[in-house]
Design a protein around this motif. Structure first.
Motif, mmCIF file in Angstrom:
data_model
loop_
_atom_site.group_PDB
_atom_site.id
_atom_site.type_symbol
_atom_site.label_atom_id
_atom_site.label_comp_id
_atom_site.label_asym_id
_atom_site.label_seq_id
_atom_site.Cartn_x
_atom_site.Cartn_y
_atom_site.Cartn_z
ATOM 1 N N ASP A 1 0.970 -1.010 0.056
ATOM 2 C CA ASP A 1 -0.048 0.173 0.043
ATOM 3 C C ASP A 1 0.903 1.152 -0.206
ATOM 4 N N TRP A 2 1.935 1.047 0.702
ATOM 5 C CA TRP A 2 2.764 2.407 0.796
ATOM 6 C C TRP A 2 3.545 2.748 -0.468
ATOM 7 N N LEU A 3 4.184 1.549 -1.025
ATOM 8 C CA LEU A 3 4.622 1.870 -2.343
ATOM 9 C C LEU A 3 3.683 2.155 -3.459
ATOM 10 N N ALA A 4 2.614 1.502 -3.482
ATOM 11 C CA ALA A 4 1.678 1.968 -4.457
ATOM 12 C C ALA A 4 1.178 3.318 -4.236
ATOM 13 N N GLY A 5 1.004 3.677 -3.172
ATOM 14 C CA GLY A 5 0.638 5.162 -2.959
ATOM 15 C C GLY A 5 1.692 6.184 -3.257
ATOM 16 N N LEU A 6 3.144 5.815 -3.183
ATOM 17 C CA LEU A 6 4.277 6.593 -3.483
ATOM 18 C C LEU A 6 4.194 6.661 -4.950
ATOM 19 N N VAL B 1 11.185 12.870 -4.013
ATOM 20 C CA VAL B 1 10.417 11.389 -3.681
ATOM 21 C C VAL B 1 10.557 11.237 -2.334
ATOM 22 N N ALA B 2 11.568 11.420 -1.730
ATOM 23 C CA ALA B 2 11.907 10.874 -0.287
ATOM 24 C C ALA B 2 10.666 11.671 0.561
ATOM 25 N N GLN B 3 10.468 12.610 0.360
ATOM 26 C CA GLN B 3 9.429 13.815 1.006
ATOM 27 C C GLN B 3 7.972 13.008 0.772
ATOM 28 N N GLN B 4 7.800 12.745 -0.492
ATOM 29 C CA GLN B 4 6.531 11.930 -0.682
ATOM 30 C C GLN B 4 6.481 10.599 -0.213
ATOM 31 N N ALA B 5 7.357 10.005 -0.122
ATOM 32 C CA ALA B 5 7.735 8.585 0.560
ATOM 33 C C ALA B 5 7.513 8.825 1.911
ATOM 34 N N ALA B 6 7.810 9.754 2.718
ATOM 35 C CA ALA B 6 7.535 10.016 4.090
ATOM 36 C C ALA B 6 5.919 10.471 4.562
ATOM 37 N N ARG B 7 5.546 11.233 3.608
ATOM 38 C CA ARG B 7 4.217 11.531 3.617
ATOM 39 C C ARG B 7 3.172 10.574 3.208
ATOM 40 N N VAL B 8 3.402 9.786 2.387
ATOM 41 C CA VAL B 8 2.571 8.467 1.999
ATOM 42 C C VAL B 8 2.639 7.566 3.081
ATOM 43 N N LEU B 9 3.804 7.182 3.874
ATOM 44 C CA LEU B 9 4.038 6.198 4.869
ATOM 45 C C LEU B 9 3.226 6.633 6.078
ATOM 46 N N VAL B 10 3.636 8.108 6.516
ATOM 47 C CA VAL B 10 2.702 8.314 7.730
ATOM 48 C C VAL B 10 1.261 8.103 7.545
ATOM 49 N N ALA C 1 10.244 -4.022 6.933
ATOM 50 C CA ALA C 1 11.546 -3.069 6.805
ATOM 51 C C ALA C 1 11.605 -3.093 5.478
ATOM 52 N N VAL C 2 12.278 -1.943 5.014
ATOM 53 C CA VAL C 2 12.731 -1.785 3.359
ATOM 54 C C VAL C 2 14.124 -1.383 3.406
ATOM 55 N N THR C 3 14.775 -1.607 2.506
ATOM 56 C CA THR C 3 15.888 -1.233 2.057
ATOM 57 C C THR C 3 15.641 -0.307 0.951
ATOM 58 N N TYR C 4 15.715 1.028 1.209
ATOM 59 C CA TYR C 4 15.291 2.217 0.238
ATOM 60 C C TYR C 4 16.614 2.555 -0.572
ATOM 61 N N GLU C 5 16.526 2.022 -1.711
ATOM 62 C CA GLU C 5 18.027 2.322 -2.480
ATOM 63 C C GLU C 5 17.799 3.232 -3.506
#
Length: 384
Positions: A303-308, A360-369, A343-347
């Motif tokens: 769900d997180w990666l799909a949202g990102l 992208v990292a900021q979007q990743a944080a917002r979606v994850l929260v 857990a994820v290895t974010y490469e």
């Protein structure tokens, strides 16, 4: 070639020698993250720079970083070799160590060639932008000053005695924890850039921080391998160990310190709910655990990666590669096995656009929260 033109200076390991000096050109390695192992004059204003790993075997990720200056303005031609390995990083230059630009280069077999314009003012030449230990200290102090209920904590010292610092953002009454770590591998600078963007979104975006801290705490350890960073290592810590293969043996101080901090959180009644480990590689990729692995909640990662992907599809596409290897000793596997959560290895790609990385990292944080907040507390526990 006239042998009288040939001069060879071999530097001691770990930058014990600070410079190799020719008639009018000097190469320096007297700074944090430098790596310069040998210098050879081939011809007038033409030099061979040799780069060697801290020890072998090692992942072939040749890191190099040095300064050049000359008595007179000159165009200097450099040949670089990497102990029999292919180059991984394209050369970059800087006049201040802060602002960097790529330069043209060519390759021949396993050697890399490029030209630089030198003067009395030192010019930095580096595999990637230099983000050293001192920059982490400044950044952590800034983040802790900007974030409510945040404090800096010394987890302990590395194998060579350098501090392993963490930022702990904890709201009274919260017991669910997001864990973020980085820089297990010293040259992986784009991963550091992403960690900064991701963490800053959570810590300094007031609306996001307010929502996040209503329920969750954050443990942030951005610089897990300060010895390797300081020495300009290709991959390892001071003992020649890949820290992201040590999360099973825990033979190194650095992994033990993080492990013990996580254990102390749980002992005090906390719950690890998600972990992100920032790295760099040749392209953007998320290494996750397999969908059928016994971790909870089952669909959170997808769900997180799909949202990102949905939020960034106009500019960014990353591969998702699930996998499990219990014997490898990687951080994401440790989290999954020890705490039964994702857990994820974010490469981040070595050459990913530098404007795109923090976005992208900021979007990743917002979606994850958003996804974490939408998940019930009981859903982070495996069903019996």
């Amino acid at each position: 070639m006239n042998r009288s033109l040939l001069f060879i200076f071999t530097l001691f390991a770990f930058n014990n020698a600070l410079a190799c000096q020719f008639d009018d050109v000097t190469f320096d390695s007297d700074f944090s993250m430098a790596r310069l192992d040998s210098c050879e004059k081939l011809d007038t204003h033409q030099y061979h720079i040799g780069i060697h790993p801290e020890n072998e075997p090692v992942n072939p990720s040749p890191w190099y970083s040095f300064k050049v200056h000359s008595k007179q303005d000159a165009t200097v031609r450099l040949k670089m070799t990497f102990n029999g390995n292919y180059p991984r990083y394209f050369p970059k230059i800087s006049y201040d160590g802060v602002h960097w630009q790529g330069i043209p280069f060519s390759t021949e077999n396993k050697a890399m060639w490029f030209s630089i314009n030198t003067s009395q003012k030192p010019l930095w030449v580096s595999a990637q932008e230099v983000i050293n230990n001192a920059e982490y200290e400044v950044w952590l102090n800034k983040m802790s000053a900007l974030t409510a209920n945040a404090k800096l904590e010394l987890l302990g010292n590395s194998e060579q005695g350098r501090p392993i610092n963490a930022l702990v953002q904890q709201t009274p009454g919260n017991h669910e924890w997001l864990v973020v770590i980085g820089r297990q591998h010293p040259p992986e600078v784009t991963g550091a850039m992403a960690l900064f963007g991701f963490s800053e979104a959570i810590l300094t975006d007031k609306a996001l921080q307010q929502r996040f801290s209503q329920r969750f705490n954050l443990l942030l350890v951005p610089d897990v391998n300060p010895d390797g960073v300081e020495q300009g290592n290709w991959r390892h810590n001071a003992n020649g160990v890949d820290l992201n293969r040590d999360w099973k043996k825990f033979a190194q101080a650095e992994t033990r310190l993080v492990r013990d901090k996580l254990a102390s959180i749980v002992k005090a009644g906390g719950k690890i709910v998600f972990a992100v480990d920032f790295h760099s590689t040749y392209h953007d990729v998320f290494y996750t655990m397999p969908e059928d692995y016994p971790i909870a909640p089952k669909n959170l990662m997808n769900d997180w990666l799909a949202g990102l992907a949905n939020n960034t599809k106009w500019a960014f596409k990353a591969n998702v590669k699930p996998g499990s290897n219990p014997d490898n000793g990687v951080f994401k596997q440790f989290i999954a096995d020890q705490y039964q959560v994702h857990a994820v290895t974010y490469e981040v790609g070595d050459n990913t656009n530098r404007q795109l990385i923090p976005y992208v990292a900021q979007q990743a944080a917002r979606v994850l929260v958003d996804k974490l907040l939408a998940t019930g507390e009981k859903d982070f526990n495996l069903k019996p």
